[in-house]
Scaffold this motif. Structure first.
Motif, PDB file in Angstrom:
ATOM      1  N   GLY A 190       0.759  -1.230   0.000  1.00 32.44           N
ATOM      2  CA  GLY A 190       0.000   0.000   0.000  1.00 32.44           C
ATOM      3  C   GLY A 190       0.794   1.287   0.000  1.00 32.44           C
ATOM      4  N   LEU A 191       0.082   2.346   0.344  1.00 32.71           N
ATOM      5  CA  LEU A 191       0.633   3.696   0.418  1.00 32.71           C
ATOM      6  C   LEU A 191       1.013   4.021   1.857  1.00 32.71           C
ATOM      7  CD1 LEU A 191      -2.060   5.461  -1.790  1.00 32.71           C
ATOM      8  CD2 LEU A 191       0.305   4.935  -2.473  1.00 32.71           C
ATOM      9  N   PRO A 192       1.907   4.979   2.063  1.00 34.35           N
ATOM     10  CA  PRO A 192       2.226   5.388   3.439  1.00 34.35           C
ATOM     11  C   PRO A 192       0.973   5.859   4.173  1.00 34.35           C
ATOM     12  CG  PRO A 192       3.824   6.301   1.906  1.00 34.35           C
ATOM     13  CD  PRO A 192       2.730   5.698   1.074  1.00 34.35           C
ATOM     14  N   HIS A 193       0.913   5.567   5.474  1.00 31.23           N
ATOM     15  CA  HIS A 193      -0.189   6.079   6.281  1.00 31.23           C
ATOM     16  C   HIS A 193      -0.223   7.611   6.193  1.00 31.23           C
ATOM     17  CE1 HIS A 193      -2.033   2.651   8.140  1.00 31.23           C
ATOM     18  NE2 HIS A 193      -0.883   2.174   8.561  1.00 31.23           N
ATOM     19  N   PHE A 194      -1.363   8.176   6.574  1.00 32.88           N
ATOM     20  CA  PHE A 194      -1.606   9.602   6.369  1.00 32.88           C
ATOM     21  C   PHE A 194      -0.537  10.480   7.019  1.00 32.88           C
ATOM     22  CE2 PHE A 194      -3.769  13.676   6.817  1.00 32.88           C
ATOM     23  CZ  PHE A 194      -4.402  13.797   5.594  1.00 32.88           C
ATOM     24  N   PHE A 195      -0.095  10.116   8.220  1.00 37.34           N
ATOM     25  CA  PHE A 195       0.890  10.928   8.934  1.00 37.34           C
ATOM     26  C   PHE A 195       2.289  10.317   8.873  1.00 37.34           C
ATOM     27  CE2 PHE A 195      -3.205  11.892  11.001  1.00 37.34           C
ATOM     28  CZ  PHE A 195      -3.245  13.265  10.804  1.00 37.34           C
ATOM     29  N   THR A 196       2.553   9.519   7.862  1.00 34.79           N
ATOM     30  CA  THR A 196       3.825   8.805   7.746  1.00 34.79           C
ATOM     31  C   THR A 196       4.359   8.937   6.324  1.00 34.79           C
ATOM     32  OG1 THR A 196       3.034   7.212   9.388  1.00 34.79           O
ATOM     33  CG2 THR A 196       4.945   6.559   8.101  1.00 34.79           C
ATOM     34  N   ASP A 197       5.674   8.947   6.185  1.00 38.57           N
ATOM     35  CA  ASP A 197       6.313   9.019   4.868  1.00 38.57           C
ATOM     36  C   ASP A 197       7.259   7.840   4.693  1.00 38.57           C
ATOM     37  OD1 ASP A 197       5.331  11.637   3.809  1.00 38.57           O
ATOM     38  OD2 ASP A 197       6.271  12.370   5.637  1.00 38.57           O
ATOM     39  N   VAL A 198       7.391   7.393   3.442  1.00 40.56           N
ATOM     40  CA  VAL A 198       8.259   6.268   3.098  1.00 40.56           C
ATOM     41  C   VAL A 198       9.101   6.642   1.884  1.00 40.56           C
ATOM     42  CG1 VAL A 198       8.310   3.897   2.221  1.00 40.56           C
ATOM     43  CG2 VAL A 198       6.721   4.512   4.040  1.00 40.56           C
ATOM     44  N   ARG A 199      10.363   6.270   1.912  1.00 40.77           N
ATOM     45  CA  ARG A 199      11.233   6.449   0.752  1.00 40.77           C
ATOM     46  C   ARG A 199      12.138   5.226   0.624  1.00 40.77           C
ATOM     47  NH1 ARG A 199      15.360  11.196   3.065  1.00 40.77           N
ATOM     48  NH2 ARG A 199      16.717   9.786   4.280  1.00 40.77           N
ATOM     49  N   ILE A 200      12.803   5.092  -0.530  1.00 41.40           N
ATOM     50  CA  ILE A 200      13.701   3.976  -0.807  1.00 41.40           C
ATOM     51  C   ILE A 200      15.099   4.522  -1.067  1.00 41.40           C
ATOM     52  CG2 ILE A 200      14.114   1.933  -2.216  1.00 41.40           C
ATOM     53  CD1 ILE A 200      11.460   1.849  -0.731  1.00 41.40           C
ATOM     54  N   ALA A 201      16.102   3.918  -0.404  1.00 40.08           N
ATOM     55  CA  ALA A 201      17.479   4.409  -0.541  1.00 40.08           C
ATOM     56  C   ALA A 201      18.423   3.259  -0.900  1.00 40.08           C
ATOM     57  CB  ALA A 201      17.928   5.066   0.762  1.00 40.08           C
ATOM     58  N   ASP A 202      19.506   3.613  -1.579  1.00 40.71           N
ATOM     59  CA  ASP A 202      20.505   2.599  -1.925  1.00 40.71           C
ATOM     60  C   ASP A 202      21.510   2.424  -0.788  1.00 40.71           C
ATOM     61  OD1 ASP A 202      22.293   4.747  -2.043  1.00 40.71           O
ATOM     62  OD2 ASP A 202      22.338   4.797  -4.240  1.00 40.71           O
ATOM     63  N   GLU A 203      22.550   1.611  -1.026  1.00 42.05           N
ATOM     64  CA  GLU A 203      23.521   1.310   0.024  1.00 42.05           C
ATOM     65  C   GLU A 203      24.295   2.541   0.472  1.00 42.05           C
ATOM     66  OE1 GLU A 203      25.975  -1.816  -1.429  1.00 42.05           O
ATOM     67  OE2 GLU A 203      24.393  -3.348  -1.307  1.00 42.05           O
ATOM     68  N   GLU A 204      24.340   3.560  -0.353  1.00 41.95           N
ATOM     69  CA  GLU A 204      25.033   4.794  -0.005  1.00 41.95           C
ATOM     70  C   GLU A 204      24.102   5.810   0.652  1.00 41.95           C
ATOM     71  OE1 GLU A 204      28.268   4.885  -0.336  1.00 41.95           O
ATOM     72  OE2 GLU A 204      28.179   2.873  -1.228  1.00 41.95           O
ATOM     73  N   GLY A 205      22.838   5.432   0.827  1.00 42.87           N
ATOM     74  CA  GLY A 205      21.881   6.329   1.465  1.00 42.87           C
ATOM     75  C   GLY A 205      21.210   7.298   0.517  1.00 42.87           C
ATOM     76  N   ARG A 206      21.419   7.125  -0.781  1.00 44.19           N
ATOM     77  CA  ARG A 206      20.808   8.020  -1.763  1.00 44.19           C
ATOM     78  C   ARG A 206      19.412   7.526  -2.133  1.00 44.19           C
ATOM     79  NH1 ARG A 206      26.270   7.505  -5.163  1.00 44.19           N
ATOM     80  NH2 ARG A 206      25.429   5.372  -5.096  1.00 44.19           N
ATOM     81  N   VAL A 207      18.460   8.450  -2.198  1.00 46.11           N
ATOM     82  CA  VAL A 207      17.101   8.095  -2.587  1.00 46.11           C
ATOM     83  C   VAL A 207      17.092   7.655  -4.048  1.00 46.11           C
ATOM     84  CG1 VAL A 207      14.731   8.923  -2.841  1.00 46.11           C
ATOM     85  CG2 VAL A 207      16.115   9.675  -0.895  1.00 46.11           C
ATOM     86  N   VAL A 208      16.457   6.519  -4.332  1.00 45.26           N
ATOM     87  CA  VAL A 208      16.510   5.931  -5.664  1.00 45.26           C
ATOM     88  C   VAL A 208      15.203   6.188  -6.408  1.00 45.26           C
ATOM     89  CG1 VAL A 208      18.125   4.149  -4.937  1.00 45.26           C
ATOM     90  CG2 VAL A 208      15.666   3.694  -4.831  1.00 45.26           C
ATOM     91  N   PRO A 209      15.210   6.075  -7.726  1.00 48.32           N
ATOM     92  CA  PRO A 209      13.988   6.294  -8.518  1.00 48.32           C
ATOM     93  C   PRO A 209      12.946   5.216  -8.240  1.00 48.32           C
ATOM     94  CG  PRO A 209      15.961   6.395  -9.898  1.00 48.32           C
ATOM     95  CD  PRO A 209      16.392   5.848  -8.588  1.00 48.32           C
ATOM     96  N   ARG A 210      11.716   5.514  -8.558  1.00 49.11           N
ATOM     97  CA  ARG A 210      10.646   4.541  -8.382  1.00 49.11           C
ATOM     98  C   ARG A 210      10.905   3.317  -9.263  1.00 49.11           C
ATOM     99  NH1 ARG A 210       4.979   7.833  -7.354  1.00 49.11           N
ATOM    100  NH2 ARG A 210       5.695   8.817  -5.420  1.00 49.11           N
ATOM    101  N   GLY A 211      10.569   2.156  -8.716  1.00 52.88           N
ATOM    102  CA  GLY A 211      10.810   0.911  -9.414  1.00 52.88           C
ATOM    103  C   GLY A 211      12.139   0.278  -9.071  1.00 52.88           C
ATOM    104  N   THR A 212      12.985   0.988  -8.326  1.00 49.61           N
ATOM    105  CA  THR A 212      14.308   0.488  -7.954  1.00 49.61           C
ATOM    106  C   THR A 212      14.267  -0.093  -6.544  1.00 49.61           C
ATOM    107  OG1 THR A 212      15.354   2.197  -9.309  1.00 49.61           O
ATOM    108  CG2 THR A 212      16.750   1.070  -7.696  1.00 49.61           C
ATOM    109  N   VAL A 213      14.797  -1.309  -6.384  1.00 47.08           N
ATOM    110  CA  VAL A 213      14.827  -1.951  -5.067  1.00 47.08           C
ATOM    111  C   VAL A 213      15.907  -1.313  -4.210  1.00 47.08           C
ATOM    112  CG1 VAL A 213      15.289  -4.099  -3.824  1.00 47.08           C
ATOM    113  CG2 VAL A 213      13.907  -4.146  -5.902  1.00 47.08           C
TER     114      VAL A 213
END
Length: 509
Positions: free
Chosen positions: A331-354
């Motif tokens: 699903g989507l992040p809860h209303f008062f919560t945010d989610v992001r995806i980062a690589d091994e270096e801590g950089r936020v990655v594009p959508r579709g990237t594990v």
């Protein structure tokens, strides 16, 4: 002084809905919010008379009961820290929690007395109390509470103050005490109210143990906040759950896939009136297609989600109307919560990237009790919690779980995410449970094995499973061996204990 945390909830419920039924117990007894609030005042006075105050840890070892919730809110009134202990823990594990938390008081069920003796001595706990009526020789909370001097407590408590230490399930190692604040549980309840549409008319069947943060944070807390009703059960039995749903016109139910499968497989399933049910939530893992089908045939639809102890526990939710369109997503992040995806270096990655799932919001815990280094390692420099889980966001922002970082299998240099393989094996009709683990291999380093349970009368072979997956998954992802066991080891929250399987089948963590 004023209590801005959970300690004010019961007095507010007593003011707003004094005669509303708060709890329905297994034997049919009921408690109103006024009665609940009065008992909370008595227990807080009892603890205060024994010197328990702000910051003191109070451990609780007991099955689901009014005493569990009343003790939690009594501690919150005093600014004390509630420590729920897993009732499935062996004595050494109980001892660990009591000593690690620094508990100054312990409240426990009479039936669990054999679990606490060593811990009480090792932790030098000065105050030990019994739930309910106690014994013939030792009075319990039912007698001690009404006799306690004093009344309603109103300590100076903020949303940032700690309210509970909840020990992680230990699926990746020794349990750690997650320190949750009053704000964490408050905002988690708000997330549930917004995303699951919890209202005062709801009747929630509580079949999961309250010591598990999902049952507590996403079950009990939003129901109390809205003034709903809980049907409180000590445990889960499929036939009884169906009976209670019909008898009490239950509207809300939470569980793991196994819970729902056992209900659908029960002989009473076709004849039980389920027309009152309209809020089903499932966690722990994705709902297999066969379970979705069984419930949709009855007009029932699931909300699914993702979270952990450290997020109190909800992080994302998949609404029922998107169950099929986004099948496999949490699903989507809860209303008062945010989610992001980062690589091994801590950089936020594009959508579709594990990458690693990172979470931010007022429901994210304060840190690990007494473990500053582990706490620091769990957060990024800009304050996001590092979940230790792998996943990706699709083009619409929906989260998909790939797997635990520590569960990832590396075979011949290729990464294998067990959750992907498990979801497909789990849809095989003969199989009732599955865990995919990495087993050492001289040629490939590791290869995947599937450990499964099967339905009564069914049989399954490695060749059958591989044939089913061949062409659907890359061949290196196919399990090299399928082992049938009578039961998969699970935590109290229903998660499979993969370290146990790795130890048994050739790899330790």
């Amino acid at each position: 002084m004023h209590n801005h945390g959970l300690g004010s909830w019961m007095s507010k419920r007593r003011l707003k809905s004094p005669d509303k039924t708060a709890l329905i117990l297994g034997d049919g007894d009921t408690l109103t919010y006024r009665e609940m609030a009065d008992r909370v005042d008595q227990i807080s006075a009892l603890l205060a008379a024994r010197g328990i105050g702000k910051g003191d840890a109070v451990a609780y070892l007991g099955e689901n009961s009014p005493d569990f919730l009343q003790t939690l809110f009594a501690c919150a009134q005093l600014g004390a820290v509630f420590v729920p202990v897993n009732t499935r823990f062996a004595p050494p594990e109980v001892t660990y929690v009591l000593t690690d938390s620094g508990a100054r008081a312990l409240i426990h069920d009479v039936e669990l007395a054999d679990r606490v003796a060593d811990g009480v001595e090792a932790a030098r706990i000065p105050h030990v109390l019994l739930t309910g009526d106690g014994t013939d020789r030792i009075p319990g909370l039912n007698q001690l509470g009404p006799a306690a001097p004093g009344g309603h407590a109103d300590a100076d408590v903020s949303l940032d103050d700690p309210v509970a230490i909840v020990y992680t399930s230990g699926t990746t190692g020794k349990p750690k005490g997650a320190l949750l604040s009053h704000g964490n549980l408050t905002w988690c309840a708000m997330n549930c109210i917004v995303d699951y549409d919890v209202v005062s008319a709801d009747v929630a069947l509580m079949i999961s143990p309250l010591f598990h943060v999902a049952s507590l944070g996403m079950g009990a807390m939003p129901v109390v906040m809205t003034g709903g009703t809980m049907v409180l059960e000590k445990g889960f039995e499929a036939g009884r759950a169906l009976e209670l749903i019909e008898r009490h016109r239950v509207t809300m139910l939470s569980g793991v896939p196994t819970t729902y499968q056992l209900m659908a497989d029960h002989p009473a399933w076709p004849s039980t009136d389920l027309s009152s049910l309209h809020k089903l939530t499932c966690g722990g893992s994705a709902v297999p297609t066969r379970i979705l089908n069984a419930y949709e045939e009855r007009g029932l639809h699931f909300s699914q989600g993702y979270g952990m102890t450290e997020t109190s526990p909800g992080a994302t939710a998949l609404s029922p109307d998107m169950t099929r369109a986004k099948q496999g997503s949490v699903g989507l992040p809860h209303f008062f919560t945010d989610v992001r995806i980062a690589d091994e270096e801590g950089r936020v990655v594009p959508r579709g990237t594990v990458g690693e799932i990172e979470i931010s919001g007022p429901n994210v815990f304060l840190g690990y009790h007494g473990m500053p280094e582990a706490t620091a390692a769990s957060f990024t420099d800009d304050g996001w919690f590092r979940s230790g889980d792998l996943g990706y966001l699709d083009e619409d922002g929906y989260l998909y779980i790939s797997d635990r970082l520590k569960d990832m299998i590396i075979s011949g240099g290729e990464n294998i995410y067990p959750a992907e393989v498990e979801s497909l094996i789990g849809d095989i009709e003969a199989i009732s449970g599955v865990a995919v683990i990495g087993v050492p291999d001289e040629r490939w380093g590791e290869v995947p094995w599937a450990v499964v349970t099967v339905r009564d009368g069914a049989e399954v072979t490695t060749e059958q499973v591989r044939a089913r997956l061949d062409g659907v998954l890359a061949r290196y992802k196919l399990p090299k061996n399928v082992i049938v066991v009578e039961e998969l080891p699970r935590t109290a929250s229903g998660k499979i204990r993969k370290p146990d399987l790795r130890t048994r089948f050739g790899r330790t963590v």
